[in-house]
Design an enzyme around this catalytic site. Structure first.
Site, PDB file in Angstrom:
ATOM      1  N   SER A  14       0.820  -1.226   0.000  1.00  0.00           N
ATOM      2  CA  SER A  14       0.000   0.000   0.000  1.00  0.00           C
ATOM      3  C   SER A  14       0.849   1.270   0.000  1.00  0.00           C
ATOM      4  O   SER A  14       1.832   1.393   0.725  1.00  0.00           O
ATOM      5  CB  SER A  14      -0.911   0.013   1.233  1.00  0.00           C
ATOM      6  OG  SER A  14      -1.577   1.262   1.304  1.00  0.00           O
ATOM      7  N   LYS A  65     -13.950  -3.624   2.073  1.00  0.00           N
ATOM      8  CA  LYS A  65     -14.814  -2.442   1.963  1.00  0.00           C
ATOM      9  C   LYS A  65     -16.290  -2.742   2.290  1.00  0.00           C
ATOM     10  O   LYS A  65     -17.000  -1.868   2.769  1.00  0.00           O
ATOM     11  CB  LYS A  65     -14.694  -1.814   0.564  1.00  0.00           C
ATOM     12  CG  LYS A  65     -13.332  -1.170   0.326  1.00  0.00           C
ATOM     13  CD  LYS A  65     -13.255  -0.478  -1.024  1.00  0.00           C
ATOM     14  CE  LYS A  65     -11.845   0.043  -1.262  1.00  0.00           C
ATOM     15  NZ  LYS A  65     -11.723   0.797  -2.512  1.00  0.00           N
ATOM     16  N   ASP A 104     -13.856   7.251  -2.721  1.00  0.00           N
ATOM     17  CA  ASP A 104     -13.299   6.820  -4.016  1.00  0.00           C
ATOM     18  C   ASP A 104     -13.888   7.611  -5.182  1.00  0.00           C
ATOM     19  O   ASP A 104     -13.164   8.110  -6.042  1.00  0.00           O
ATOM     20  CB  ASP A 104     -13.575   5.322  -4.247  1.00  0.00           C
ATOM     21  CG  ASP A 104     -12.654   4.435  -3.411  1.00  0.00           C
ATOM     22  OD1 ASP A 104     -11.516   4.858  -3.118  1.00  0.00           O
ATOM     23  OD2 ASP A 104     -13.069   3.316  -3.064  1.00  0.00           O
ATOM     24  N   ASN A 153     -21.358  -3.385 -19.003  1.00  0.00           N
ATOM     25  CA  ASN A 153     -20.713  -4.486 -18.284  1.00  0.00           C
ATOM     26  C   ASN A 153     -20.836  -5.777 -19.069  1.00  0.00           C
ATOM     27  O   ASN A 153     -21.772  -5.965 -19.843  1.00  0.00           O
ATOM     28  CB  ASN A 153     -21.360  -4.650 -16.896  1.00  0.00           C
ATOM     29  CG  ASN A 153     -20.530  -5.530 -16.000  1.00  0.00           C
ATOM     30  OD1 ASN A 153     -19.305  -5.405 -15.958  1.00  0.00           O
ATOM     31  ND2 ASN A 153     -21.171  -6.445 -15.283  1.00  0.00           N
ATOM     32  N   THR A 155     -21.554  -8.673 -17.878  1.00  0.00           N
ATOM     33  CA  THR A 155     -22.873  -9.176 -17.489  1.00  0.00           C
ATOM     34  C   THR A 155     -23.816  -7.977 -17.508  1.00  0.00           C
ATOM     35  O   THR A 155     -23.842  -7.181 -16.563  1.00  0.00           O
ATOM     36  CB  THR A 155     -22.804  -9.792 -16.071  1.00  0.00           C
ATOM     37  OG1 THR A 155     -21.649 -10.621 -16.001  1.00  0.00           O
ATOM     38  CG2 THR A 155     -24.043 -10.596 -15.739  1.00  0.00           C
ATOM     39  N   ASP A 157     -26.941  -7.404 -17.130  1.00  0.00           N
ATOM     40  CA  ASP A 157     -27.950  -7.239 -16.067  1.00  0.00           C
ATOM     41  C   ASP A 157     -27.429  -6.420 -14.900  1.00  0.00           C
ATOM     42  O   ASP A 157     -28.160  -5.640 -14.290  1.00  0.00           O
ATOM     43  CB  ASP A 157     -28.366  -8.615 -15.512  1.00  0.00           C
ATOM     44  CG  ASP A 157     -29.306  -9.317 -16.464  1.00  0.00           C
ATOM     45  OD1 ASP A 157     -29.649  -8.692 -17.486  1.00  0.00           O
ATOM     46  OD2 ASP A 157     -29.681 -10.470 -16.180  1.00  0.00           O
ATOM     47  N   LYS A 158     -26.153  -6.635 -14.582  1.00  0.00           N
ATOM     48  CA  LYS A 158     -25.576  -5.915 -13.430  1.00  0.00           C
ATOM     49  C   LYS A 158     -25.488  -4.422 -13.725  1.00  0.00           C
ATOM     50  O   LYS A 158     -25.690  -3.592 -12.841  1.00  0.00           O
ATOM     51  CB  LYS A 158     -24.181  -6.467 -13.112  1.00  0.00           C
ATOM     52  CG  LYS A 158     -24.198  -7.806 -12.412  1.00  0.00           C
ATOM     53  CD  LYS A 158     -22.938  -7.937 -11.557  1.00  0.00           C
ATOM     54  CE  LYS A 158     -22.067  -9.057 -11.924  1.00  0.00           C
ATOM     55  NZ  LYS A 158     -20.745  -9.072 -11.346  1.00  0.00           N
ATOM     56  N   MET A 216      -9.196   3.265 -13.697  1.00  0.00           N
ATOM     57  CA  MET A 216      -9.120   3.407 -12.233  1.00  0.00           C
ATOM     58  C   MET A 216      -7.906   2.677 -11.672  1.00  0.00           C
ATOM     59  O   MET A 216      -7.463   2.972 -10.575  1.00  0.00           O
ATOM     60  CB  MET A 216     -10.389   2.851 -11.582  1.00  0.00           C
ATOM     61  CG  MET A 216     -11.572   3.757 -11.726  1.00  0.00           C
ATOM     62  SD  MET A 216     -12.800   3.224 -10.523  1.00  0.00           S
ATOM     63  CE  MET A 216     -14.209   4.117 -11.112  1.00  0.00           C
TER      64      MET A 216
END
Ligand code: ATR
Length: 277
Positions: A14, A65, A104, A153, A155, A157-158, A216
C-alpha cells in the site's frame, strides 16, 4: 499522537502510509499512520482493537470495503455516498461514534475535473464495469452533471441494475454490444480487466474527438485498457494514481478538517509522467 491506518489483506504494497505521512508533514499535523494487516476472517476484531488503542481513523482497502460498510451501519452512521456505493473506504472514530464514508468516487471526479482539466458537465460519460469500483463512482459522477451516463458491463444485467439505482432517464445500463454506434467524451474503466491485462470488447468509434480514457487502476507501465483506448483513438489517457491521491486527500479532510494539496505527493510517487498526452 492521533493514530490512523490503512487496513487490508494484503497490505504491504500500500502507498497510503507514504501518502498520508507526506500530507501530515505538509499540513504540519502531528499524527501517526501505519499499515494494518487484518486476517481475512478478522476484520472486526482488528478494527475493535485499533479503536481500543485510541485509533482515530482507517482507510479500508481490498477485501474489506463491504465489511467496513456493515461495521459502520452497525456501530454508527454512513454518508449518503457510502450508502449508494454499498461500500466504505474511510472510517472515522470519535469516542463511541463511528462514521463510514466512501471517498473513491469523489476522488475520481476531483482528479478528472481539477487535475486533468476535464469538466464532466454536459459530457457523455461511459463507465465500464458494474462491480464495487463502478458502484462507488456512480453518485459522484452523476452529481457532476454529465449529459449522459452509461454503464456497460460484461454481465449486462448488473449494469442495468446499477443504472436503476440512480433512476434518471440520462443514466443507461447495457452490455458491450449495445455500445455499437455510440460515442463518449469520457470513458472510465472500473472493471478489473486491466488486472488480468485483458482487453474489453469496445467498438471502433467509441471515443469522440478529444475524448479522455481513464483507468481506475494504476501501474508503473501503461495498463491494458489505456493501450487499447489509445489504439481506438482516445486523445488523452490517464491512470488511477490521481484517484488514489484524491481519495486519500478526501479522507484526510474528513479526519483532520483540511484538504492537502496532492500535487507534491504525485511528483514523489511518479517523478516522470507515464503518458504523453
Ligand atoms: P471491483 O470491486 O474491483 O469492482 P468486482 O466487484 O469483482 O471488483 O467487479 C469486477 C468487474 O470487472 C465486474 O464488472 C466484471 O464483470 P462481470 O460483472 O461481468 O463479472 C468486470 N470484469 C472483470 N474481468 C473482466 C473482463 N476480462 N472483461 C470484462 N469485464 C471484466
Amino acid at each position: 499522537m492521533d493514530r490512523y491506518a490503512v487496513i487490508g489483506n494484503p497490505i504491504a504494497h500500500s502507498k497510503s502510509p507514504r501518502i498520508h505521512a507526506a500530507f501530515a508533514a505538509a499540513e504540519q499535523q502531528a499524527l501517526h499512520y501505519e499499515a494494518l494487516l487484518a486476517p481475512l476472517d478478522g476484520f472486526v476484531v482488528t478494527v475493535d482493537t485499533f479503536r481500543q488503542q485510541g485509533g482515530r481513523g482507517l482507510n479500508v482497502t481490498v477485501p474489506f470495503k463491504l465489511e467496513a460498510f456493515d461495521y459502520a451501519r452497525q456501530h454508527g452512521t454512513l454518508t449518503a455516498r457510502a450508502e449508494l456505493a454499498g461500500a466504505v473506504n474511510t472510517l472515522r472514530f470519535d469516542g463511541a461514534q463511528v462514521l463510514g464514508d466512501n471517498t473513491d468516487g469523489v476522488g475520481l471526479v476531483h482528479d478528472l475535473q481539477h487535475n486533468l482539466a476535464c469538466p464532466l458537465s454536459g459530457k457523455r460519460v461511459l463507465l465500464l464495469g458494474a462491480g464495487g469500483a463502478a458502484r462507488g463512482a456512480l453518485l459522484p459522477l452523476w452529481q457532476a452533471q454529465p449529459a449522459a451516463l452509461w454503464i456497460a458491463n460484461r454481465t449486462a444485467d448488473k449494469a442495468v441494475h446499477l443504472a436503476r439505482l440512480l433512476n434518471q432517464p440520462a443514466v443507461e445500463g447495457c452490455g458491450y454490444p449495445d455500445l455499437d454506434g455510440q460515442h463518449f467524451d469520457v470513458v472510465i474503466n472500473a472493471s478489473s480487466s486491466s488486472l488480468g491485462a485483458e482487453t474489453l470488447p469496445l467498438p471502433a468509434g467509441l471515443f469522440a474527438p478529444d475524448a479522455l480514457a481513464y483507468d481506475m487502476m494504476y501501474a508503473d507501465t501503461p495498463t491494458a485498457f489505456l493501450l487499447q483506448a489509445r489504439s481506438l483513438g482516445a486523445s488523452r489517457v490517464a491512470d488511477g494514481l490521481g484517484m488514489l491521491l484524491e481519495q486519500a486527500a478526501e479522507a484526510f479532510l474528513l479526519w483532520r478538517g483540511v484538504r492537502p494539496d496532492t500535487a507534491p505527493v504525485r511528483s514523489l510517487l511518479r517523478p516522470t509522467p507515464l503518458w504523453m498526452n
